[in-house]
Design a protein around this motif. Structure first.
Motif, PDB file in Angstrom:
ATOM      1  N   TYR A 262       6.809   9.667 -15.384  1.00 25.16           N
ATOM      2  CA  TYR A 262       7.685   9.809 -14.074  1.00 25.16           C
ATOM      3  C   TYR A 262       9.268   9.760 -14.348  1.00 25.16           C
ATOM      4  O   TYR A 262       9.976  10.282 -13.707  1.00 25.16           O
TER       5      TYR A 262
ATOM      6  N   ALA B  49       1.903   8.435  -7.675  1.00 23.16           N
ATOM      7  CA  ALA B  49       1.271   7.415  -7.790  1.00 23.16           C
ATOM      8  C   ALA B  49      -0.207   7.882  -6.940  1.00 23.16           C
ATOM      9  O   ALA B  49      -1.187   7.342  -7.629  1.00 23.16           O
TER      10      ALA B  49
ATOM     11  N   ILE C 172      -3.488   7.245  -8.837  1.00 27.59           N
ATOM     12  CA  ILE C 172      -4.452   6.283  -8.775  1.00 27.59           C
ATOM     13  C   ILE C 172      -5.819   7.079  -8.216  1.00 27.59           C
ATOM     14  O   ILE C 172      -6.867   6.570  -8.449  1.00 27.59           O
TER      15      ILE C 172
END
Length: 533
Positions: free
Chosen positions: A335, A505, A509
């Motif tokens: 990231y 994210a 996830i």
């Protein structure tokens, strides 16, 4: 037992990580304050060098002694303290250790203040010699910080030895708050903001030590001194010295490593050293939240398991710690490589931190982040050896790190400037990690295959997931940047960071949940049990 260790690690790690997160955030605000007042100019370089010198000796003596030798030895004393006589011997050991710490650091502080001009000249070339007197003054103001932070590290060792982590994690928060406040309050009344920050460092060091004292006094161990003779002849301190001496070689190599890199950076041009420090501060934010927290938590537990020779539980704890580190560091690396410019602009860009400063810092930041996972793993692997009272292998790894970094930094600084120094650090950290893994079979206590295979498989899985999560983030980023362009930096840089982070994210996830990731299930299970209670 192994499952209990996993949950204990997660519980303690989460608690300490929260406190450390707060500490690192405030530390980042301190660095933002420095960026605003000093930018990447000559005063920023002078303050950075001046602050680095006491920290160099702190890592070499204080932190090294406490983490490598004091905590495992203190833990062994506590576990064997069944009678009043045993407790008396433990108290004598504690007093003797405090005496040695203060004795040695006081001598170093006095010598450091005397020889400051010679130390500073190592960093400065002819191009910016005019700022040498200011760097000398700043160094002399801050060198006594070594004594204060060494005492604070000793208090932390006592608390961590009895499984109390939060006060030591919160003490740096107070330190950073005081430095920030001192800069804003004193800067208008002093010759330059760097001096205001230096005064803040000293005031913060006092508070950092004093804050932990009441918590130490709540334990059954007194804060007292022994005679110099007793301090040097105490069986416990003799063991500490025996454990520390081999590591001083490796730590000295590490510090010389840092010293040479800093000298190369300072002589490469004005602002290069400061840009490296700003970049490292961002990297340390990640490391401090997770790697340092996990490393601090597992050292006492691993020391206990090693003493009892419970090697299966020991291996399981080490594997879980490395997996947690990997779960965080690999995705953050991907990231950060995508959104580095926005992150740096959001955090630092203001007043004296210009677009040129952003570009200078971004160049080194990308190379620093490439080595994040290896630096994080080293923070866990080294304590795994220290828990077995094995200081030789980490010392040898430090020498490998030193050799690789110095050679590469010297070679790459000319064609790549600061980027070459950052790349050298990342490659050296990788070499350090490989060495620590390769040396694991030599301990004859840990089943290397049981530790290494699950870790490598898990790391590869997280790397693949991170690549997948990076794809939508990469394509969304330009649209988000254009959407919020033209506003103040909190909007024009902050919104792209927030929105791209949410995209990354969400994708990551989703992959972890869909594949029933074991580490995520452990953390989720912990929260579920706490909710039911």
């Amino acid at each position: 037992m192994a499952e209990k260790q996993k949950h204990s690690l997660v519980k303690s790690g989460l608690r300490l990580s929260f406190v450390t997160l707060l500490s690192r955030i405030v530390g980042l605000i301190r660095e933002m304050t420095k960026a605003s007042f000093l930018g990447t100019g000559s005063y920023a370089d002078a303050f950075g060098i001046a602050f680095q010198l006491p920290n160099l000796f702190r890592r070499l003596f204080a932190e090294n002694s406490i983490s490598v030798a004091f905590i495992p030895t203190f833990r062994a004393y506590i576990e064997d303290a069944h009678t009043d006589e045993d407790k008396r011997r433990t108290q004598e050991f504690v007093s003797a250790t405090l005496t040695l710490v203060t004795f040695f650091t006081t001598i170093v502080v006095l010598l450091g203040i005397i020889f400051t001009p010679l130390l500073i000249k190592l960093f400065y070339g002819k191009t910016d010699a005019a700022t040498v007197p200011e760097a000398v003054l700043l160094t002399r103001i801050m060198f006594p910080y070594l004594l204060l932070v060494s005492v604070a590290a000793f208090f932390q060792g006592i608390l961590n030895g009895v499984d109390v982590f939060a006060p030591s994690g919160f003490a740096p928060v107070l330190f950073n708050v005081i430095v920030i406040a001192a800069t804003y309050i004193l800067a208008p009344h002093m010759a330059n903001p760097a001096r205001a920050m230096a005064v803040g460092v000293m005031a913060g060091g006092v508070v950092q030590a004093v804050f932990q004292l009441p918590f130490v006094l709540k334990t059954e161990w007194r804060v007292s001194f022994a005679s110099i003779k007793k301090a040097f002849t105490n069986p416990g301190t003799l063991k500490v010295i025996a454990l520390v001496l081999p590591t001083i070689v490796g730590m000295a190599a590490y510090q010389v490593n840092d010293l040479v890199s800093s000298t190369l950076a300072k002589r490469a041009g004005i602002g290069i050293y400061s840009s490296l420090q700003y970049s490292l501060r961002l990297q340390e934010l990640i490391l401090g939240i997770f790697a340092v927290s996990i490393g601090s938590v597992i050292l006492p537990d691993m020391s206990g398991l090693a003493k009892k020779k419970q090697w299966d539980d020991y291996s399981a704890l080490l594997t879980r710690a490395m997996q947690i580190i990997t779960l965080i560091s690999i995705p953050v690396t991907f990231y950060s490589l995508i959104t580095g410019r926005e992150i740096i602009s959001l955090v630092y860009k203001s007043h004296n931190f210009t677009e040129e400063s952003v570009q200078m810092t971004l160049t080194v930041f990308r190379f620093h982040m490439a080595g994040l996972v290896f630096i994080a793993l080293n923070r866990v692997l080294a304590p795994a050896y220290y828990a077995q009272s094995n200081t030789t292998i980490p010392t040898a790894a430090g020498l490998v790190n030193f050799g690789v970094n110095i050679v590469l930094a010297a070679v790459l600084v000319r064609p790549m400037s600061g980027g070459g120094i950052a790349l050298a650090l990342s490659v050296a950290s990788c070499a350090n990690t490989v060495f620590l893994f390769a040396a694991m079979p030599r301990t004859h206590s840990v089943n290397t295959k049981k530790v290494l295979v699950p870790f490598v498989v898990y790391a590869l899985k997280i790397a693949v997931y991170s690549i997948i999560a990076s794809i939508p983030t990469y394509f969304v980023r330009p649209y988000v940047i254009r959407l919020f362009a033209g506003h103040n930096r909190l909007i024009s840089d902050g919104m792209p960071v927030v929105l791209t982070a949410l995209v990354f994210a969400a994708a990551g996830i989703a992959l972890l949940v869909a594949t029933r990731d074991p580490v995520v299930q452990t953390v989720a299970g912990k929260f579920t049990r706490r909710t039911k209670k």
